[in-house]
Enzyme design. Structure first.
Site, PDB file in Angstrom:
ATOM      1  N   GLN A  16       0.819  -1.228   0.000  1.00  0.00           N
ATOM      2  CA  GLN A  16       0.000   0.000   0.000  1.00  0.00           C
ATOM      3  C   GLN A  16       0.849   1.272   0.000  1.00  0.00           C
ATOM      4  OE1 GLN A  16      -2.507   0.396   3.464  1.00  0.00           O
ATOM      5  NE2 GLN A  16      -3.643   2.127   2.655  1.00  0.00           N
ATOM      6  N   TYR A  43       3.675 -11.518   3.893  1.00  0.00           N
ATOM      7  CA  TYR A  43       3.195 -10.149   3.649  1.00  0.00           C
ATOM      8  C   TYR A  43       3.802  -9.586   2.366  1.00  0.00           C
ATOM      9  CZ  TYR A  43       1.385 -10.056   8.495  1.00  0.00           C
ATOM     10  OH  TYR A  43       0.716 -10.314   9.674  1.00  0.00           O
ATOM     11  N   GLN A 166      -0.935 -14.726  18.834  1.00  0.00           N
ATOM     12  CA  GLN A 166      -1.227 -13.452  18.164  1.00  0.00           C
ATOM     13  C   GLN A 166      -2.625 -13.519  17.559  1.00  0.00           C
ATOM     14  OE1 GLN A 166       0.191 -10.965  14.334  1.00  0.00           O
ATOM     15  NE2 GLN A 166       1.863 -11.412  15.729  1.00  0.00           N
ATOM     16  N   PRO A 196      -5.943  -3.838  16.548  1.00  0.00           N
ATOM     17  CA  PRO A 196      -6.634  -3.263  17.709  1.00  0.00           C
ATOM     18  C   PRO A 196      -7.553  -2.100  17.329  1.00  0.00           C
ATOM     19  CG  PRO A 196      -4.324  -2.577  17.678  1.00  0.00           C
ATOM     20  CD  PRO A 196      -4.475  -3.626  16.617  1.00  0.00           C
ATOM     21  N   ALA A 198      -9.240  -2.199  14.594  1.00  0.00           N
ATOM     22  CA  ALA A 198     -10.122  -2.816  13.594  1.00  0.00           C
ATOM     23  C   ALA A 198      -9.789  -2.282  12.195  1.00  0.00           C
ATOM     24  CB  ALA A 198     -11.593  -2.616  13.947  1.00  0.00           C
TER      25      ALA A 198
HETATM   26  N1  LIG Z   1      -1.422 -12.785  12.727  1.00  0.00           N
HETATM   27  C1  LIG Z   1      -2.276 -12.396  11.817  1.00  0.00           C
HETATM   28  O1  LIG Z   1      -2.958 -13.191  11.182  1.00  0.00           O
HETATM   29  C2  LIG Z   1      -2.403 -10.917  11.544  1.00  0.00           C
HETATM   30  C3  LIG Z   1      -3.487 -10.422  10.807  1.00  0.00           C
HETATM   31  C4  LIG Z   1      -3.578  -9.052  10.639  1.00  0.00           C
HETATM   32  C5  LIG Z   1      -2.603  -8.212  11.182  1.00  0.00           C
HETATM   33  N2  LIG Z   1      -1.554  -8.735  11.874  1.00  0.00           N
HETATM   34  C6  LIG Z   1      -0.485  -7.895  12.453  1.00  0.00           C
HETATM   35  O2  LIG Z   1      -1.035  -6.783  13.139  1.00  0.00           O
HETATM   36  C7  LIG Z   1      -0.574  -5.577  12.554  1.00  0.00           C
HETATM   37  C8  LIG Z   1      -1.612  -4.531  12.675  1.00  0.00           C
HETATM   38  O3  LIG Z   1      -2.796  -4.912  11.945  1.00  0.00           O
HETATM   39  P1  LIG Z   1      -3.690  -3.804  11.304  1.00  0.00           P
HETATM   40  O4  LIG Z   1      -2.858  -3.000  10.362  1.00  0.00           O
HETATM   41  O5  LIG Z   1      -4.937  -4.421  10.810  1.00  0.00           O
HETATM   42  O6  LIG Z   1      -3.975  -2.907  12.639  1.00  0.00           O
HETATM   43  P2  LIG Z   1      -4.795  -1.630  12.984  1.00  0.00           P
HETATM   44  O7  LIG Z   1      -3.865  -0.828  13.806  1.00  0.00           O
HETATM   45  O8  LIG Z   1      -6.110  -2.024  13.533  1.00  0.00           O
HETATM   46  O9  LIG Z   1      -5.082  -0.869  11.591  1.00  0.00           O
HETATM   47  C9  LIG Z   1      -4.045  -0.147  10.974  1.00  0.00           C
HETATM   48  C10 LIG Z   1      -4.569   0.730   9.854  1.00  0.00           C
HETATM   49  O10 LIG Z   1      -5.572   1.622  10.339  1.00  0.00           O
HETATM   50  C11 LIG Z   1      -5.337   2.941   9.838  1.00  0.00           C
HETATM   51  N3  LIG Z   1      -4.922   3.762  10.981  1.00  0.00           N
HETATM   52  C12 LIG Z   1      -4.087   3.393  12.008  1.00  0.00           C
HETATM   53  N4  LIG Z   1      -3.932   4.385  12.871  1.00  0.00           N
HETATM   54  C13 LIG Z   1      -4.675   5.412  12.441  1.00  0.00           C
HETATM   55  C14 LIG Z   1      -4.904   6.702  12.940  1.00  0.00           C
HETATM   56  N5  LIG Z   1      -4.341   7.111  14.071  1.00  0.00           N
HETATM   57  N6  LIG Z   1      -5.749   7.518  12.239  1.00  0.00           N
HETATM   58  C15 LIG Z   1      -6.324   7.089  11.100  1.00  0.00           C
HETATM   59  N7  LIG Z   1      -6.131   5.859  10.572  1.00  0.00           N
HETATM   60  C16 LIG Z   1      -5.315   5.021  11.235  1.00  0.00           C
HETATM   61  C17 LIG Z   1      -4.217   2.819   8.797  1.00  0.00           C
HETATM   62  O11 LIG Z   1      -4.757   2.469   7.526  1.00  0.00           O
HETATM   63  P3  LIG Z   1      -5.147   3.550   6.395  1.00  0.00           P
HETATM   64  O12 LIG Z   1      -4.330   4.785   6.625  1.00  0.00           O
HETATM   65  O13 LIG Z   1      -4.841   2.846   5.119  1.00  0.00           O
HETATM   66  O14 LIG Z   1      -6.617   3.765   6.564  1.00  0.00           O
HETATM   67  C18 LIG Z   1      -3.448   1.613   9.320  1.00  0.00           C
HETATM   68  O15 LIG Z   1      -2.677   0.962   8.357  1.00  0.00           O
HETATM   69  C19 LIG Z   1      -0.200  -5.990  11.130  1.00  0.00           C
HETATM   70  O16 LIG Z   1       0.692  -5.101  10.521  1.00  0.00           O
HETATM   71  C20 LIG Z   1       0.423  -7.328  11.387  1.00  0.00           C
HETATM   72  O17 LIG Z   1       1.733  -7.162  11.894  1.00  0.00           O
HETATM   73  C21 LIG Z   1      -1.460 -10.065  12.067  1.00  0.00           C
END
Ligand SMILES: NC(=O)c1ccc[n+]([C@@H]2O[C@H](COP(=O)([O-])OP(=O)(O)OC[C@H]3O[C@@H](n4cnc5c(N)ncnc54)[C@H](OP(=O)(O)O)[C@@H]3O)[C@@H](O)[C@H]2O)c1
Length: 321
Positions: A16, A43, A166, A196, A198
């Site tokens: 991305q 990834y 995880q 966390p 979503a």
């Molecule tokens: N084990 C597994 O199967 C698994 C699955 C999923 C994830 N993970 C791990 O968990 C990590 C986090 O997952 P996730 O990226 O889904 O977590 P998340 O923190 O819930 O979502 C992150 C996304 O939300 C948006 N965001 C985050 N902070 C923000 C803010 N302050 N203001 C506005 N938008 C915000 C951004 O996307 P935009 O800017 O594009 O909107 C960002 O990329 C992954 O990188 C990976 O390491 C593991």
């Protein structure tokens, strides 16, 4: 020891966001005291590990905890997937090369592999620990029963025990609370939780009945398929109603979301994603925030039926992907 907030690079690095933005996010995380970084072999078709390896180059290795994972396909071959000894050994060597490091701190089984005997996987993991290629082993999205079976084998065979799970965990997705968390507390595993916020939904930036904001995960070709199930109007409406709660506490919505998962004493770290350094700086401020019982009750009242709690929602594929 890990940092309470970890930085993860799923969807973002190698896909991305451009490399300079990825590096800026990693730098922001380091500046804010994040020491734990999570990635996976799969990834961005293995490119995410390469980006993280370059972004962390030059940082004192002893000051970092680098986590990666194995299970999902990294190639088209029948052995380029799963938790067989062959794929584990080949995959960890590829991860170490891409991450430009001699060892990873935590190596995680990205899902449960129904086609490999658990003993084989755990012995292969244990061998990697003996070889010094990985320091600790954990799992991701395993059920309480699968974790319990692995612990029993490890104890019987004298293998290193799993130290972590995880799972997905957020105000909206609480499926680990009924079974995985009680077992983990009893057995001494910590949860390193993902999504966390979503995937951005809990920031409140997705509005019911309106198209998603441009430049968000919901508009990204590699991310939109994963976030779509969270974009129901009923969920988005209720999330908007969390805004006064966050405002009263002087928190942003993202901080409230991250602080919420950290209230669970079995959560060791919340892995946040970010496409811009400002997001990292916003999210890390959730560290150390206390939410009292009344706030937690108010959040539950607002979200009501859109919270998912069914432990049966923790599932690995019925056969290797
Ligand atoms: N084990 C597994 O199967 C698994 C699955 C999923 C994830 N993970 C791990 O968990 C990590 C986090 O997952 P996730 O990226 O889904 O977590 P998340 O923190 O819930 O979502 C992150 C996304 O939300 C948006 N965001 C985050 N902070 C923000 C803010 N302050 N203001 C506005 N938008 C915000 C951004 O996307 P935009 O800017 O594009 O909107 C960002 O990329 C992954 O990188 C990976 O390491 C593991």
């Amino acid at each position: 020891m890990v940092s309470e907030i970890s930085y993860g690079n799923w969807i973002t690095h190698g896909s991305q966001v451009e490399e300079d933005a990825a590096v800026e996010c990693v730098r922001a995380a380091l500046d804010e005291g994040v020491t734990t970084f999570d990635t996976a072999d799969v990834y961005a078709g293995t490119r995410a590990e390469e980006v993280l390896g370059r972004a962390l180059k030059g940082v004192r290795r002893e000051s970092l905890e680098i986590f990666t994972k194995v299970y999902w396909p990294t190639g088209s071959g029948k052995n380029d997937r799963g938790l067989s000894r062959k794929h584990i050994v080949e995959s960890v060597n590829g991860s170490l090369r891409r991450l430009q490091t001699d060892y990873v701190d935590l190596y995680q089984a990205h899902r449960f592999d129904v086609e490999t005997p658990l003993e084989e996987t755990l012995r292969a993991f244990d061998d990697l620990v003996r070889q010094g290629k990985v320091l600790y082993v954990g799992v991701s999205e395993w059920t309480a029963d699968q974790i319990a079976r692995a612990l029993k084998i490890a104890d019987d065979m004298g293998f290193d025990r799993l130290v972590s799970n995880q799972p997905q965990y957020s105000m909206l997705w609480r499926v680990i609370e009924a079974e995985v968390v009680p077992l983990s507390e009893k057995e001494g595993l910590g949860q390193v939780v993902f999504s966390p916020i979503a995937q951005g939904v809990l920031t409140g930036k997705y509005l019911p009945g309106q198209p998603p904001p441009s430049g968000s995960r919901a508009t990204d070709p590699s991310g939109s398929g994963f976030i779509s199930r969270l974009l129901e109007d009923e969920v988005l409406r209720r999330v908007q109603d969390l805004k006064p709660i966050a405002a009263d506490l002087g928190l942003t919505m993202a901080q409230l979301a991250v602080a919420w998962v950290l209230q669970n004493p079995n959560v060791s770290s919340a892995i946040v994603g970010a496409t811009r350094p400002e997001q990292v700086r916003d999210n890390v401020k959730a560290s150390g925030v206390r939410l009292d019982e009344e706030i937690l009750r108010k959040i539950d009242d607002v979200l009501g039926p859109v919270v998912e709690r069914d432990p049966a929602k923790t599932v690995s594929p019925a056969q290797r992907p």
